[in-house]
Design a protein around this motif. Structure first.
Motif, PDB file in Angstrom:
ATOM      1  N   ASN A   1       0.816  -1.229   0.000  1.00  0.00           N
ATOM      2  CA  ASN A   1       0.000   0.000   0.000  1.00  0.00           C
ATOM      3  C   ASN A   1       0.846   1.273   0.000  1.00  0.00           C
ATOM      4  O   ASN A   1       0.327   2.355   0.279  1.00  0.00           O
ATOM      5  N   LYS A   2       2.153   1.173  -0.320  1.00  0.00           N
ATOM      6  CA  LYS A   2       3.029   2.344  -0.296  1.00  0.00           C
ATOM      7  C   LYS A   2       3.540   2.669  -1.697  1.00  0.00           C
ATOM      8  O   LYS A   2       3.560   1.827  -2.589  1.00  0.00           O
ATOM      9  N   LYS A   3       3.996   3.919  -1.846  1.00  0.00           N
ATOM     10  CA  LYS A   3       4.756   4.348  -3.009  1.00  0.00           C
ATOM     11  C   LYS A   3       6.214   4.503  -2.588  1.00  0.00           C
ATOM     12  O   LYS A   3       6.500   4.919  -1.468  1.00  0.00           O
ATOM     13  N   ARG A   4       7.131   4.182  -3.514  1.00  0.00           N
ATOM     14  CA  ARG A   4       8.557   4.169  -3.186  1.00  0.00           C
ATOM     15  C   ARG A   4       9.298   5.223  -4.011  1.00  0.00           C
ATOM     16  O   ARG A   4       9.146   5.309  -5.230  1.00  0.00           O
ATOM     17  N   LEU A   5      10.114   6.018  -3.308  1.00  0.00           N
ATOM     18  CA  LEU A   5      10.922   7.046  -3.955  1.00  0.00           C
ATOM     19  C   LEU A   5      12.372   6.841  -3.540  1.00  0.00           C
ATOM     20  O   LEU A   5      12.675   6.745  -2.350  1.00  0.00           O
ATOM     21  N   THR A   6      13.283   6.776  -4.507  1.00  0.00           N
ATOM     22  CA  THR A   6      14.706   6.658  -4.200  1.00  0.00           C
ATOM     23  C   THR A   6      15.251   8.026  -3.821  1.00  0.00           C
ATOM     24  O   THR A   6      15.195   8.976  -4.613  1.00  0.00           O
TER      25      THR A   6
END
Length: 747
Positions: free
Chosen positions: A55-60
């Protein structure tokens, strides 16, 4: 609509505890943006990563790079909660500490989940479950056949830290409200240990020692049956034990009743005895394996089994949402996804901030009123957690009192409450309870299925007098399974979920966990369900019915092992008196005690070999090979020969000075005498009028650097009845009449 809808969470954590906290917030509707370094989360190759980051969005974004860190500013400005798990030194060096961030972002809730506390020698250690259980005395509390520490296969404390961090963040959101300032909230591994396994101890007496791997008593232990299979008998109270004797056909209890029960069970197959126990309403369960639990009727009937599609692994099975909020339910919507520019822009969108923000101090749930009908551990301990957060919790007991009242655990699980003796079966008692419910925020219970309705205090009855009330019902098997109406206890879910077999290992026998894992876990989740519902009520103005179960937590606290897909790595297995998983990741005996070695990188191994003056190990095993050496193989033997020549503290000093993670394994009494725990305000001394001076855990979270605290120890039966009724506005004449009719009473 979900409870935390419109809440934005910036997750800057890795591993298990921090990501699990933000996962739970995401399950209940929060928008979570997870920041990961270029090399990814350190747990990215573990199956559990897929669950802990759903349920998350991932940002580097590399927060250790100053230029990259500038990208944080708009994300922090827009976030409601930012979660960090770095050590104290790292957090301050990166200017990610609460004081710095809250000055620039006054609405932000800064949630910090350090693995080992906030100060002192061990606070800079990397997260490691066994190091924490060893350091705090829990490893020696687990029962073993030998006098040695025992390694917990299930990562109990990391899961507890995640749940308790979500609890504290949710409570801070409630207190902040629409026009308040944020707060600095800290939930360390020590807070999680305090909630999970920090029993009350008497000053001058030995701390709680280890039990037996098969169980604590003849009525509450593991037994083997005639077909070689195992079951757990949980006849904890006298009425259940009497039924056990009848179910087994024993005419009377012989002197050695434990041996008689074992002999009888060996005379027939397990299914025969489970059927007999079910017929006589005796709590008992088969000891099963983890592989079967996720697909079981118990899990599927309660909507605790989710399947999501992964581009590389195909179908991924995982644990579902571990609590049910009827009006604002949670959901599992997708696996972690890479954030698009549009996602980042939406997360960063500025929000209007009131001109004058209220500054809050004190416990976050101050003013929340809770009527606690819970008993034993899971049902009533949720109320104690809320009391630690500042809620006014009234323990409501019938004339016989909580059946756990006269055991040592009662004090630990009922701190912070006031006591009301009330006969709910009397018409005047029921009427009084509903009058109290008109003014309460929460009603908490762990009755068997159908009891609330028979008493006339189910959610429908409560909502009829108070539409804003939140009801939380805690049960063993969930309300929708085939076994929903059966009596149940913690150990039955240890058995059915595979926890016992995982701890014992397939080559040995199952192991009973001395920590009541599922009870304390369910209490924490019950508190979270209530906090989520309270937060939803701020937006909707309405209360709701909520529930959670021991079954749900037995799945959640094995969430990594129960994340399944084709080709996943094998699950870790324990063994008889398990001491670890690998030569470099286990307990080792020294000349005068034990230490935990947590060497998890090739560099750790090379530094270890040099400091122990065995450079030839590096030639014999390269770093990669050393890391997979078994716990009882050649490298383990070499390490054992080296450590047994050293005193424990000398060995720990050598390792830590060389940068190799290690810590002593302490017994409970030694932990009491270790300054590190007092520095971190893990323990406190309290005076009890009967029990005398006691050492107890202080709190489950710090707010603005100060620990929460229980205002009182446990209540005696009905101790505060008149005081409570007066506070709820009951007229004096009615109180006198209720007392005359023995509807209210003191023990």
């Amino acid at each position: 609509m979900s409870a935390f809808r419109d809440i934005r969470v910036l997750d800057c954590t890795q591993g298990l505890a921090g990501p699990l906290a933000s996962m739970l917030l995401a399950d209940f509707g929060a928008e979570v943006l997870k920041l990961e370094p270029p090399e990814g989360d350190r747990a990215k190759d573990q199956p559990g990563y897929l669950t802990w980051n759903r349920n998350k969005k991932r940002l580097t974004l590399d927060v250790t790079d100053a230029a990259e860190r500038e990208r944080l500013a708009p994300l922090l400005a827009a976030a409601d909660i930012a979660v960090f798990d770095r050590s104290p030194r790292e957090l301050e060096a990166l200017a990610l500490d609460a004081e710095t961030l809250l000055q620039a972002n006054p609405r932000l809730i800064h949630l910090w989940t350090p693995p080992f506390g906030t100060t002192g020698r061990w606070s800079e250690l990397p997260a490691h479950h066994a190091t924490l259980t060893g350091l705090t005395g829990s490893a020696f509390r687990q029962g073993g056949y030998a006098d040695q520490p025992v390694w917990h296969v299930a990562q109990i404390i990391h899961h507890a830290q995640g749940v308790m961090a979500a609890n504290a963040a949710g409570a801070a959101l409630i207190q902040r409200g629409p026009d308040g300032r944020g707060r600095a909230v800290t939930v360390s591994g020590l807070h999680a240990m305090a909630e999970t396994a920090c029993p009350v101890s008497h000053v001058g007496y030995p701390a709680m020692g280890g039990g037996h791997p098969l169980g604590g008593s003849v009525s509450y232990r593991l037994y083997q049956c005639g077909d070689g299979e195992w079951l757990f008998l949980a006849a904890l109270f006298s009425q259940f034990f009497e039924r056990t004797i009848r179910a087994l056909g024993l005419e009377r209890a012989p002197m050695d009743i434990g041996s008689a029960i074992q002999a009888k069970l060996l005379s027939g197959p397990r299914e025969r005895w489970l059927a007999a126990f079910r017929e006589h309403d005796v709590p008992a369960a088969a000891v099963d394996h983890r592989e079967a639990f996720l697909d079981s009727e118990l899990i599927c009937a309660n909507a605790l089994h989710e399947v999501l599609e992964h581009p590389d692994h195909g179908p991924v099975q995982m644990v579902g949402v571990p609590a049910w909020l009827h009006e604002t339910p949670g959901s599992v919507r997708h696996l972690i996804e890479d954030a698009t520019d549009a996602d980042v822009a939406a997360f960063s969108a500025p929000r209007a901030i009131p001109n004058a923000l209220k500054r809050h101090t004190g416990p976050p749930l101050d003013g929340v009123r809770v009527l606690d009908l819970g008993t034993v551990i899971a049902g009533t301990y949720a109320g104690a957690i809320l009391a630690n957060y500042g809620a006014d919790v009234v323990k409501v007991e019938g004339r016989d009192g909580d059946p756990f009242r006269y055991t040592g655990g009662f004090l630990n699980y009922n701190r912070g409450k006031r006591g009301l003796g009330l006969d709910l079966k009397h018409p005047s008692g029921k009427a009084l309870f509903l009058d109290l419910a008109r003014q309460a925020d929460v009603v908490l219970d762990n009755y068997r299925l159908g009891v609330r309705k028979r008493l006339g205090i189910d959610y429908a009855a409560l909502a009829a007098v108070n539409p804003r009330v939140i009801s939380c019902s805690i049960n063993t098997y969930g309300s929708r399974s085939f076994d929903a109406s059966l009596p149940g206890f913690d150990a039955l879910l240890q058995a059915r979920s595979g926890m016992m077999w995982a701890q014992g290992g397939d080559e040995g026998e199952p192991v009973f966990h001395a920590i009541p894992i599922n009870d304390v876990a369910t209490a924490a989740m019950g508190a979270l369900a209530i906090i989520a519902a309270l937060h939803a009520r701020q937006r909707t103005g309405k209360g709701q019915d909520t529930e959670t179960s021991l079954a749900a937590q037995s799945a959640l606290y094995q969430s990594g092992d129960l994340t399944w897909y084709d080709g996943r790595p094998p699950m870790a297995e324990g063994g008889r008196d398990c001491i670890g998983f690998a030569a470099l990741d286990r307990f080792h005996r020294c000349a005068d005690g034990w230490l935990t070695l947590a060497a998890t990188t090739a560099k750790h191994f090379e530094d270890l070999a040099r400091v122990l003056e065995h450079p030839e190990w590096i030639e014999r095993w390269d770093g990669a090979a050393a890391l997979v050496e078994p716990r009882d193989g050649a490298l383990a033997a070499e390490l054992g020969n080296a450590f047994v020549r050293l005193r424990r503290d000398e060995a720990v000093d050598l390792l830590c000075d060389a940068g190799v993670p290690a810590a002593p394994v302490l017994r409970g009494d030694e932990a009491h005498r270790t300054e590190y725990f007092w520095e971190n305000r893990y323990f406190e001394l309290r005076s009890h009028p009967v029990e005398g001076e006691m050492i107890v855990s202080r709190s489950y979270a710090d707010f603005d650097g100060a620990p929460l605290r229980f205002e009182r120890l446990h209540p005696e039966l009905g101790e505060h009845g008149v005081e409570v009724l007066q506070d709820y506005g009951v007229p004096r004449e009615r109180i006198v009449e209720l007392a005359r009719e023995h509807v209210i009473f003191r023990g």
